[in-house]
Design a protein around this motif. Sequence first.
Motif, PDB file in Angstrom:
ATOM      1  N   ALA A   1       0.994  -1.408  -0.019  1.00  0.00           N
ATOM      2  CA  ALA A   1       0.049   0.071   0.008  1.00  0.00           C
ATOM      3  C   ALA A   1       0.914   1.318   0.037  1.00  0.00           C
ATOM      4  O   ALA A   1       1.917   1.126   0.789  1.00  0.00           O
ATOM      5  N   SER A   2       0.526   2.213  -1.023  1.00  0.00           N
ATOM      6  CA  SER A   2       1.277   3.470  -0.660  1.00  0.00           C
ATOM      7  C   SER A   2       1.010   4.314   0.582  1.00  0.00           C
ATOM      8  O   SER A   2       1.861   5.310   0.715  1.00  0.00           O
ATOM      9  N   SER A   3      -0.032   4.081   1.171  1.00  0.00           N
ATOM     10  CA  SER A   3      -0.268   4.670   2.467  1.00  0.00           C
ATOM     11  C   SER A   3      -0.379   3.734   3.692  1.00  0.00           C
ATOM     12  O   SER A   3      -0.758   2.505   3.585  1.00  0.00           O
ATOM     13  N   ILE A   4      -0.046   4.301   4.978  1.00  0.00           N
ATOM     14  CA  ILE A   4      -0.383   3.439   6.061  1.00  0.00           C
ATOM     15  C   ILE A   4      -1.494   3.983   6.809  1.00  0.00           C
ATOM     16  O   ILE A   4      -1.713   3.400   7.824  1.00  0.00           O
ATOM     17  N   THR A   5      -2.063   5.104   6.311  1.00  0.00           N
ATOM     18  CA  THR A   5      -3.283   5.254   6.950  1.00  0.00           C
ATOM     19  C   THR A   5      -4.628   4.909   6.165  1.00  0.00           C
ATOM     20  O   THR A   5      -5.663   5.256   6.630  1.00  0.00           O
ATOM     21  N   GLY A   6      -4.495   3.889   5.414  1.00  0.00           N
ATOM     22  CA  GLY A   6      -5.767   3.501   4.771  1.00  0.00           C
ATOM     23  C   GLY A   6      -6.244   4.022   3.433  1.00  0.00           C
ATOM     24  O   GLY A   6      -7.284   3.785   2.799  1.00  0.00           O
ATOM     25  N   GLY A   7      -5.291   4.832   2.718  1.00  0.00           N
ATOM     26  CA  GLY A   7      -5.576   5.241   1.332  1.00  0.00           C
ATOM     27  C   GLY A   7      -5.631   4.048   0.458  1.00  0.00           C
ATOM     28  O   GLY A   7      -5.122   3.242   0.624  1.00  0.00           O
ATOM     29  N   THR A   8      -5.782   4.641  -0.825  1.00  0.00           N
ATOM     30  CA  THR A   8      -5.623   3.464  -1.922  1.00  0.00           C
ATOM     31  C   THR A   8      -4.210   3.708  -2.750  1.00  0.00           C
ATOM     32  O   THR A   8      -3.782   4.727  -2.345  1.00  0.00           O
TER      33      THR A   8
ATOM     34  N   TYR B   1       2.827  -4.558  19.318  1.00  0.00           N
ATOM     35  CA  TYR B   1       2.140  -3.114  18.753  1.00  0.00           C
ATOM     36  C   TYR B   1       0.573  -3.143  19.033  1.00  0.00           C
ATOM     37  O   TYR B   1      -0.116  -3.947  19.025  1.00  0.00           O
ATOM     38  N   ALA B   2       0.467  -2.028  19.545  1.00  0.00           N
ATOM     39  CA  ALA B   2      -1.290  -1.639  19.607  1.00  0.00           C
ATOM     40  C   ALA B   2      -1.706  -1.684  18.301  1.00  0.00           C
ATOM     41  O   ALA B   2      -1.242  -1.173  17.254  1.00  0.00           O
ATOM     42  N   ASN B   3      -2.959  -2.033  18.179  1.00  0.00           N
ATOM     43  CA  ASN B   3      -3.471  -2.252  16.740  1.00  0.00           C
ATOM     44  C   ASN B   3      -3.605  -0.822  16.142  1.00  0.00           C
ATOM     45  O   ASN B   3      -3.524  -0.585  15.185  1.00  0.00           O
ATOM     46  N   ASN B   4      -3.830   0.128  16.933  1.00  0.00           N
ATOM     47  CA  ASN B   4      -4.056   1.384  16.541  1.00  0.00           C
ATOM     48  C   ASN B   4      -2.740   2.147  16.287  1.00  0.00           C
ATOM     49  O   ASN B   4      -2.568   3.395  15.948  1.00  0.00           O
ATOM     50  N   ASP B   5      -1.511   1.584  16.613  1.00  0.00           N
ATOM     51  CA  ASP B   5      -0.287   2.062  16.436  1.00  0.00           C
ATOM     52  C   ASP B   5       0.054   2.284  14.760  1.00  0.00           C
ATOM     53  O   ASP B   5       0.125   1.109  14.358  1.00  0.00           O
ATOM     54  N   LEU B   6       0.451   3.352  14.426  1.00  0.00           N
ATOM     55  CA  LEU B   6       0.522   3.373  12.678  1.00  0.00           C
ATOM     56  C   LEU B   6       2.091   2.649  12.758  1.00  0.00           C
ATOM     57  O   LEU B   6       2.286   2.325  11.642  1.00  0.00           O
TER      58      LEU B   6
END
Lengths: 507, 1054
Positions: free
Chosen positions: A309-316, A341-346
Amino acid sequence: MKFITIIAIAIISLTSCKRMLEEKPYGVFSNANYYNTEQDALNALLYAYDPINNIEYAARFMFNLADITTNQYKSYNRGLATPLYNWDVNPNTDEFLYFFKYAYLGVSRANSILENVPGMKNISPTSRKQFIAEAHFLRAFHYFMLVRTYGEVPLHEKVVESISQAKATYASIEQLYAFIIKDLELAIPAMGIAKMQGRADRVAAQFLLSKVFLTMASSKMTGAKGYEWVSDAEQMYAKAAEYAGAVVNNQTSYSLDPNLLNVYDVNHQADGVEHIFITSMYRDGKAYEGNFSQLPQLYGIGLPVIYIASSITGGTGVQKTIEATSSWSYYRVDNDFYDTYANNDLRKQLMVTTIYNENGTVLATYAPSNINSGNPTLNAFFYPFCRKYTDPLSLGTRTSANVYLMRFAEAALIYAESVGPTSEGYAWVNKVRARSGLDPLTAGLSPQAFREQIWKERTWELAFEGHGIYDLRRTNQVLQKITNKQVKAEYADFFPVPQRETDLNPK
Amino acid sequence: MLTIKKITMKKCNQNNWPTGLFCRKKMAVTFFALGCFSLTAPAFNNGGNYTNSHYKYDKIHAREVQGIVLDNNGQPLEGVSVTVKGTSVGTATDANGKFTLSVNADDQILVISFSGMKTQEISVGRQSSFQITLEADSKGMEEVIVVGYGAVKKSDLTGSVASVKGEKITQSSAGSFESLLQGRVSGLQVINSGNDNPQGATTVRVRGVSSINGSNAPLVVIDGIPLGEAGNLNAINPNIIASVEVLKDASATAIYGSRGANGVIMVTTKRGANNRTNVWLNQKTSLGLFSKPLDYWQDALTMSILEDESLENAGVEPRYIGRRDPSGTYYPSREEIKNGDWPYRTDWTKYVFRQPSVTQDYNVGVEGGNKNSRYYISLGYLDGQGMQVGDDYDKIALDLSYDNRVSDKLLIKTVAGLWKANRNFNYGMNYSRNPLFPVYNGDGSYYKMNQQDYGNVVAMTNERVSNASNMDGYATLEVNWDVMKGLQLVLRGSARAGSSNNFTFNPPVYTFPGDLFNGEGGMGSSNYLNITSDAFLTYTKKLNLHNLSVMGGITYENNVGRGLHAVGQGFANVILREENLSGAEKQLIFNSRSETTLASGFTRLNYAFNDRYLLTFTARADGSSKFGDDNKWGFFPSGAASWKMSEEDFIKDLNFFDQLKVRASYGISGNQGISPYQSISQFGQDFYYMNGKEYIIYGVGKEIGREGAQREYVQFGGMANKNLRWEKTAQFDIGVDMEILDRRLSITADFYHKKTSDLLRRQFLNPSTGFDRVWTNDGKVENKGFELSLDGRIINKGNFQFNAGLIFNMNRNKVIDIGSQESSGYIIDANGLRYEPYGEGILNDAYLNVLAIGHPINSFYGYKVDGIIQNRTGSNAKNNQPGEFNYVGLKGDGGIDPNARTIIGDPNPDFTASLNLQLTHTSGFDLAVLLYGMYGNDIFATRKLDRASLQINRWTGENPTNDRPSLRADRQYLASSWFIEDGSFLRVQHVTLGYRLPVKTFKFLDHGRVYLNVSNPVTWSKTSEFDPEVGENGRGSAAYPRITAITAGIEIKF
């Protein structure tokens, strides 16, 4: 007799032609014909940086020694990347010998600058001052690597110029730290601030000195072996805070990059604000590995071309980890470590669990059970792999993925650890957490609990960047924290000085 | 018809031709020489019972007699001296062996003498026609031996010199002449460790190893001009060699001063003959085959089972499970292999090897001359093949010599030549590649097991470029001027120059660098010029019983070399390969220059009293640019004495010795065999990318080599050693030459004691210095040895002649001293052994060969293994489990105590020997067999570990052997006694069957011979190595068995 006279004359004339036998170093630079111009001095200085870029030093063996030996990685019993995966090591192990040798190549080259540049005539005073300061920095950098890895090591303050100088006494750890601190204290006031990829400036020197004091402080505090001589842990923490404070508060060139992925973007190594000292391997570098990097192959899984994925925040959108070549599955992230790691940890997303086709559709998803899959793609994807080192623009197997030697985030964590649970301490650790999408740290922690939190934060923030065992050693946690492999207890605190050194220069 | 008187005068004027012009048959010069000797040194001709009073001159009854002189085989001999004893009347036989002579009385005696033959005396009597058969003189004491800056009669030698004739060594083909000398010369050790290299690759040693890292190779001198170090001198066409002399003791080598310590090999090339013309042709064809079957995995199922067992024992996933491994290679499952679902079984040897390889060697020449001049022209062409497909070498060589006697006092000699060679490299291919992989994919492209697989041998052979070519020329001009009676001046100048090119191209996809850079091509070019000039004077004076000869001279040598290497990386279009470097995206250029100079003065004094007591004094002063400022000059004196005891009455009275001579010599010679610039610091170079710019950077410490299992680690050097100086060898030699049993047995025996001091060596440095190695000189090494050479004419009756020669060499080598601990940093181990590591690491260990005080050079140092662990010892550590090596010093926690290391072997042989048998029949058939053997050396046999056929006997629970450990892929192997094997071997080196064409049938022929030679057909040895002949560090190296070469050849001359 006539002919005897002729011979006598001939022999006499021969012995007088001394100049004929003079050895001139045609085509070779030597002490005799170098260090003439400012450019000579700069080139020699870069030669002192150069060992860091090599496989034997930071570009592979540092990871093998520091990270592979910890819970960050496991071998999954698949293949035999290096004996360090299960601590099946001895004083002849390649990593021990060559890491040692390359650090000392750096020492020798820095010493050469310190001996020759002060006396040069054709050099501007500014450059002279800067180059000498950088050489002091480099020598400290190399010795700090050595003392943390091996403990007591020989101390060479000069270029070795004859066999009789080859044997050097093994300095005590205390002497080595004193030497490192002196070098850095000489370097800091003489250096300017100017970000350059592949070179250090004043901020890097301050960063390094803060880490030196931090190591002394925490080692003393936790009773780590080898640091009994440190007088007072808190005093050392205060010194660490002084220099780390200078880094986080007193300059404007470096800061925390708000975008986490930017930190690891191969296109922003030179201009990114995060990197205080970074290697300078370049995909179009001449000659062989070390001038360019093959880190993405080492970190990727054994598939030809991998889209992530190009993004780690959920983009396409997807991108390659590396252009058109396969990876080697060398550094295999331990899935248990991933699970810490916590699941919400980027930062958890910096370990890839989904790979894609070129068109963006999902190709495969990581699962621990993939190791038994008959599907070759799934079978390769039995651990979440690290994406901190990628180069979609690589030239075949040659990449620009570099080693993040000093990052601003680490400076923030050093500062926080040094000052303890003060408002400033909380502020800096929370900035680092916030960037990864995490909530602030629980307020009101005791100094001990706060520092333990920082150590955890460091493992998550600085994983796969060559810090693993050094952090465990300075916090006296090696045997406690390394649980997925059998630690060879005699090497827990320090790795052995290589056999070749102890054979030729006994302790 | 010539009269003896005139010939004699001529000869005596040219008494001092310096190079070996006298020692060839069918050369009128020999005749001159013999004529002169027979007058000036009567004792020389073994006149037997003859006394002067016997002679009576009768001028009345002069009449003509005629005759023919033949050799043992009935071949006419040309140029044989036929004289009437006690007179100056004489002649020489013509090309048909015939002579005519005037005699005055029936009681006169004809003396028939010829070099290499026994002199005969025949009473004339009433006969007018004679058929005389000369017998070969087994040892040929009249032989003239080439020594440095001169030549002496063999009987007058005071030093230790061994000699071999050219024709002995040219019955098989080789790219360089050194390999052909194996087993031929006493005291000369030749190791042919790369015998399938078509270019030749040998290690040559005279009397053991004396230097550590300074060169140990003898100096090769061709026709008086130093050419270089023995090893791989392709410049010499073996077919033009007339003789090879090996100078061994200090008295013989000191004349070459700083380069004599390792011995000197003097090569004399053939020359034309006066007053005749011959055309000759030699042709040889060799077929190369493996001497033993290849040992590699053919049974894929067993291979897969054992490999998996090895991985499972390491605690990792097995390989043959029908999946891709982490590198992306698909390995079929054992089931698929077993039931044939995986169809591929590739026999890679078929793609890697030629069976047989074919080497062709052609030589043609014309030789001849008139009264005052001689010429020799030879054209040779060698088309050599290595065993591996595409591993080729071809060479064409043109050699010319022309001598002209300008006047009675002036002789001009010239030699010139040109040689050109091409080498295509395709060596080191993996013939043991996994047979489960196919050669090609379905679409015809080359199969790669994964993206990083660069080992497909067919792809490498077809797609890769790696070749080299060279063109070299040389010319020598020599002027011999007889200044006055007894005084001769020789002026000699020689130039050698050459250039070589090499071309490489590594295509993308199939080679590693090619893939890395999208194609990588390179072209290297280098050239050199070597100038040698010398001048020397020789004065000879005979006064009653005193014979004095003094020689003195000077020489100057200068070597300049330059090189340019261009590399292109990144090709948009690879069609033009390395021919289009300018089309590469990135271009790199490297160049080099080096220069060395040697200047010397030398002298030799020979004194003989009554032709019985001989003394030689030799000295040379050498100045070399390679050494530190204060150490440039060295002085190398030597002295020798010999006593021809067989001239003494009390020996004669014994009636046992036909010849007996004792010799003794002592002297010092030197070694400067290091590369230039070691006495000054050398900086290294690299690239550094910074802020968008790539800098070319320099600094202290430079790459000097590589180390590691895959040569992946750089070694750094460049530290100066300002004190570098000569390495010195002092040598004492005592020898005896004798002939007994009516000259049917000749014996030469020598004992020597060499002490080398100021050892030049590349010392390891502790890595914290920033350097890996530095040149130093310090320490002492001793070589003691005994050499024996026997030559016997065992049968010489009827039609048969049977000769046997035995050469026996024994050398004991010992390190006496390796300098002070302060200066050399040697190690004192737990047992008090003082040693220094030397040589590369092995397996997973840092080193194997050491210099240990009191032990031979190259001794193996490591752990002792006492069988295999059968029951668990100590902890869970892998090293403590059953099936592991039971190391002495193994600790309970799996560690091994480094203090348990000790000397575990010695790669130096107790002795080497060769036996040369020759059977000749008058019908023209001859048979020769050469056996060569080595005894008592140890080999560190890494093949013991990896040889396919040995794997099956590994340790398992069911097979609790003590011989082999279990299979475990992650075991780290240390240098241990388990790998040490007895390296003794006996080999049939050559078997030659020849037939001499009867000249009577083929009238146009002067000489003709056909032969069949087989080299290396059988070797007996006990080692697991593919070949027992390993390098002098004792490490097994051969990738496959030695090559047997079958050569068919023809020689004709007309």
